[in-house]
Enzyme design. Structure first.
Site, PDB file in Angstrom:
ATOM      1  N   ASP A  25       0.956  -1.214   0.068  1.00  0.00           N
ATOM      2  CA  ASP A  25      -0.070  -0.160  -0.030  1.00  0.00           C
ATOM      3  C   ASP A  25       0.762   1.342   0.035  1.00  0.00           C
ATOM      4  OD1 ASP A  25      -1.791   2.218   0.739  1.00  0.00           O
ATOM      5  OD2 ASP A  25      -3.124   0.746   1.836  1.00  0.00           O
ATOM      6  N   ALA A  49      -0.909   5.111  -8.560  1.00  0.00           N
ATOM      7  CA  ALA A  49      -1.374   6.420  -8.207  1.00  0.00           C
ATOM      8  C   ALA A  49      -2.909   6.782  -8.240  1.00  0.00           C
ATOM      9  CB  ALA A  49      -0.652   7.535  -9.387  1.00  0.00           C
ATOM     10  N   THR A 102       4.498  12.090 -15.747  1.00  0.00           N
ATOM     11  CA  THR A 102       3.215  12.543 -16.918  1.00  0.00           C
ATOM     12  C   THR A 102       3.423  13.922 -17.305  1.00  0.00           C
ATOM     13  OG1 THR A 102       0.865  12.977 -16.667  1.00  0.00           O
ATOM     14  CG2 THR A 102       1.989  13.096 -14.638  1.00  0.00           C
ATOM     15  N   GLU A 104       1.157  15.649 -17.637  1.00  0.00           N
ATOM     16  CA  GLU A 104       0.276  16.878 -16.497  1.00  0.00           C
ATOM     17  C   GLU A 104       1.098  17.576 -16.034  1.00  0.00           C
ATOM     18  OE1 GLU A 104      -3.440  17.347 -16.277  1.00  0.00           O
ATOM     19  OE2 GLU A 104      -3.058  16.350 -18.449  1.00  0.00           O
ATOM     20  N   TYR A 126      -3.189  16.594  -8.868  1.00  0.00           N
ATOM     21  CA  TYR A 126      -2.714  15.418  -9.484  1.00  0.00           C
ATOM     22  C   TYR A 126      -1.367  15.729 -10.135  1.00  0.00           C
ATOM     23  CZ  TYR A 126      -1.651  11.608 -13.024  1.00  0.00           C
ATOM     24  OH  TYR A 126      -0.800  10.960 -13.844  1.00  0.00           O
ATOM     25  N   LYS A 130       2.444  14.573  -9.389  1.00  0.00           N
ATOM     26  CA  LYS A 130       3.194  13.684 -10.157  1.00  0.00           C
ATOM     27  C   LYS A 130       4.857  14.630 -10.114  1.00  0.00           C
ATOM     28  CE  LYS A 130       1.641  10.121 -11.423  1.00  0.00           C
ATOM     29  NZ  LYS A 130       2.206   8.914 -11.479  1.00  0.00           N
ATOM     30  N   HIS A 156      -1.752   7.442 -22.780  1.00  0.00           N
ATOM     31  CA  HIS A 156      -1.616   6.296 -23.302  1.00  0.00           C
ATOM     32  C   HIS A 156      -2.684   5.397 -23.256  1.00  0.00           C
ATOM     33  CE1 HIS A 156       0.781   6.539 -19.651  1.00  0.00           C
ATOM     34  NE2 HIS A 156       0.512   5.575 -19.267  1.00  0.00           N
TER      35      HIS A 156
HETATM   36  O1  G4F Z   1      -8.962  11.079 -20.661  1.00  0.00           O
HETATM   37  P1  G4F Z   1      -8.555  12.495 -19.631  1.00  0.00           P
HETATM   38  O2  G4F Z   1      -9.453  12.379 -18.216  1.00  0.00           O
HETATM   39  O3  G4F Z   1      -7.017  12.239 -19.363  1.00  0.00           O
HETATM   40  P2  G4F Z   1      -6.116  13.250 -18.745  1.00  0.00           P
HETATM   41  O4  G4F Z   1      -6.657  14.634 -18.031  1.00  0.00           O
HETATM   42  O5  G4F Z   1      -5.273  13.978 -20.050  1.00  0.00           O
HETATM   43  O6  G4F Z   1      -5.112  12.443 -17.887  1.00  0.00           O
HETATM   44  C1  G4F Z   1      -4.645  11.270 -18.330  1.00  0.00           C
HETATM   45  O7  G4F Z   1      -3.572  11.460 -19.095  1.00  0.00           O
HETATM   46  C2  G4F Z   1      -2.287  11.898 -18.328  1.00  0.00           C
HETATM   47  C3  G4F Z   1      -1.182  11.736 -19.321  1.00  0.00           C
HETATM   48  O8  G4F Z   1      -0.561  10.541 -19.533  1.00  0.00           O
HETATM   49  C4  G4F Z   1      -2.141  10.848 -16.982  1.00  0.00           C
HETATM   50  F1  G4F Z   1      -1.155  11.471 -16.253  1.00  0.00           F
HETATM   51  C5  G4F Z   1      -3.339  11.092 -16.313  1.00  0.00           C
HETATM   52  O9  G4F Z   1      -3.201  10.126 -15.074  1.00  0.00           O
HETATM   53  C6  G4F Z   1      -4.591  10.451 -17.059  1.00  0.00           C
HETATM   54  O10 G4F Z   1      -4.174   8.951 -17.698  1.00  0.00           O
HETATM   55  O11 G4F Z   1      -8.806  13.617 -20.232  1.00  0.00           O
HETATM   56  C7  G4F Z   1      -8.363  14.150 -21.454  1.00  0.00           C
HETATM   57  C8  G4F Z   1      -9.081  15.250 -21.839  1.00  0.00           C
HETATM   58  C9  G4F Z   1      -9.069  16.589 -21.097  1.00  0.00           C
HETATM   59  O12 G4F Z   1      -8.757  17.639 -21.381  1.00  0.00           O
HETATM   60  C10 G4F Z   1     -10.395  16.606 -20.504  1.00  0.00           C
HETATM   61  O13 G4F Z   1     -11.081  18.064 -20.090  1.00  0.00           O
HETATM   62  O14 G4F Z   1     -10.382  15.147 -22.309  1.00  0.00           O
HETATM   63  C11 G4F Z   1     -11.217  16.252 -21.841  1.00  0.00           C
HETATM   64  N1  G4F Z   1     -12.348  15.829 -21.655  1.00  0.00           N
HETATM   65  C12 G4F Z   1     -13.740  16.501 -22.342  1.00  0.00           C
HETATM   66  N2  G4F Z   1     -14.781  15.680 -21.957  1.00  0.00           N
HETATM   67  C13 G4F Z   1     -13.078  14.895 -20.682  1.00  0.00           C
HETATM   68  C14 G4F Z   1     -14.295  14.816 -21.027  1.00  0.00           C
HETATM   69  N3  G4F Z   1     -12.048  14.172 -20.131  1.00  0.00           N
HETATM   70  C15 G4F Z   1     -12.865  12.896 -19.414  1.00  0.00           C
HETATM   71  N4  G4F Z   1     -12.381  12.293 -18.456  1.00  0.00           N
HETATM   72  N5  G4F Z   1     -14.148  12.977 -19.495  1.00  0.00           N
HETATM   73  C16 G4F Z   1     -15.277  13.880 -20.167  1.00  0.00           C
HETATM   74  O15 G4F Z   1     -16.310  13.667 -20.170  1.00  0.00           O
END
Ligand code: G4F
Length: 312
Positions: A25, A49, A102, A104, A126, A130, A156
């Site tokens: 953990d 994470a 990341t 981010e 987040y 990170k 990814h």
């Molecule tokens: O798919 P997301 O939630 O990914 P985000 O925030 O880019 O983060 C992911 O990738 C990072 C880089 O590898 C990681 F560090 C992190 O842990 C995670 O895996 O959102 C991507 C984009 C954002 O701009 C968000 O505002 O999609 C936009 N979005 C628009 N509508 C949405 C939505 N995201 C989500 N989750 N849900 C929606 O309805």
């Protein structure tokens, strides 16, 4: 691994066959020391994470503990079990450590594309947590001579992605609409852009990083960026649908602070690791839609029912 909203242990067991799971953990230093002592690993990959960005505003302190301080606890477990003292004595053997950093951390960028020298301006608890883990990994490398490296991973994806992340939310949404289970898909900001790649390619990069002679950090991404709207358009088109008929924007999914646009410069990984992504954006999106069509057809529409849980 500390619990996220989407428990993965059952999923993991199905995939891992006879691989032995050992409990640990990130909130509990003793459990990590015990796990490292028991396993005596050659390599440790910290992919654990709270990784869903919106959740990090809801549970900022927990995100700091798990995503940030959790890295410290893993590094300490390795340091202690390797017999490395605070005065930088060589210790026994060398456990190699990989930290999942990341894109981010770049957050609000002023330079495009982003490489290993690009400054950080994280936009969420987040991203801040990170960045702490990233600098700590560098610090343990410099302080103790540990083989500790970070992969600065851009987004990814794969059919195993949690349904709260946008790629999988879209592929599942398309499949549900195509098969007649839903009529609408509610999304947030369609104008944000991400550099999306296939998770399998990124795991290959992690292994290459730990196989190097010298420890170093690498940006891992495709170098190509697309807006969420382009992802939506491509996914619906693959299923023979027009997204304008089904997608509704909903402020519940807009973040308090957005990362507008990310795009990797993976030149260092290409030159030093010989790494290149094998799968492009279109193939990835179509593969995810096909996988969800198959999954939903087989499960009678019951799969991926975590919709509605991802507004912040
Ligand atoms: O798919 P997301 O939630 O990914 P985000 O925030 O880019 O983060 C992911 O990738 C990072 C880089 O590898 C990681 F560090 C992190 O842990 C995670 O895996 O959102 C991507 C984009 C954002 O701009 C968000 O505002 O999609 C936009 N979005 C628009 N509508 C949405 C939505 N995201 C989500 N989750 N849900 C929606 O309805």
């Amino acid at each position: 691994m500390a619990g996220q909203s989407n428990p993965r242990v059952r999923h993991l067991r199905q995939l891992l066959g006879d691989v032995r799971l050992v409990r640990g953990d990130l909130l509990d230093q003793g459990s990590l020391i015990a796990a490292v002592e028991r396993v005596q690993p050659d390599e440790v990959y910290n992919l654990a994470a709270i990784s869903y960005v919106p959740m990090s505003w809801q549970q900022a302190e927990l995100t700091g503990e798990v995503t940030g301080l959790g890295v410290l606890r893993v590094l300490e477990a390795i340091r202690v079990c390797s017999g490395i003292s605070a005065s930088r004595s060589p210790g026994r053997g060398q456990i190699r450590f990989y930290q999942a950093s990341t894109s981010e951390m770049f957050g609000q960028v002023t330079v495009t594309p982003q490489n290993e020298q690009t400054p950080f301006h994280p936009r969420s608890p987040y991203g801040v947590a990170k960045a702490y883990g990233h600098f700590l990994t560098q610090n343990y490398r410099e302080s103790y001579g540990m083989f500790a490296v970070s992969g600065i991973m851009f987004n990814h994806e794969s059919p195993r992605r949690g349904a709260e992340f946008v790629t999988r939310k879209v592929s599942l949404g398309v499949a549900k609409i195509k098969l007649g289970y839903e009529r609408q898909l509610r999304l947030g900001n369609l104008h944000a852009s991400r550099d999306w790649g296939f998770a399998g390619d990124y795991v290959r990069a992690m292994q290459l990083m730990l196989g190097q002679d010298q420890p170093a950090d690498y940006v891992i991404g495709t170098g190509v960026t697309h807006a969420v709207e382009a992802l939506v358009e491509r996914a619906f088109r693959h299923a023979g649908l027009d997204w304008h008929d089904h997608v509704v924007t909903d402020t519940a999914f807009i973040r308090p602070a957005e990362v507008d646009r990310l795009c990797a410069d993976p030149a260092k990984a290409r030159d030093e690791l010989g790494w290149e992504p094998k799968m492009g954006f279109e193939e990835l999106v179509c593969m995810m839609v096909d996988a969800d069509l198959e999954l939903l057809a087989a499960s009678g529409g019951l799969a991926g029912d975590s919709f509605g849980t991802d507004s912040w």
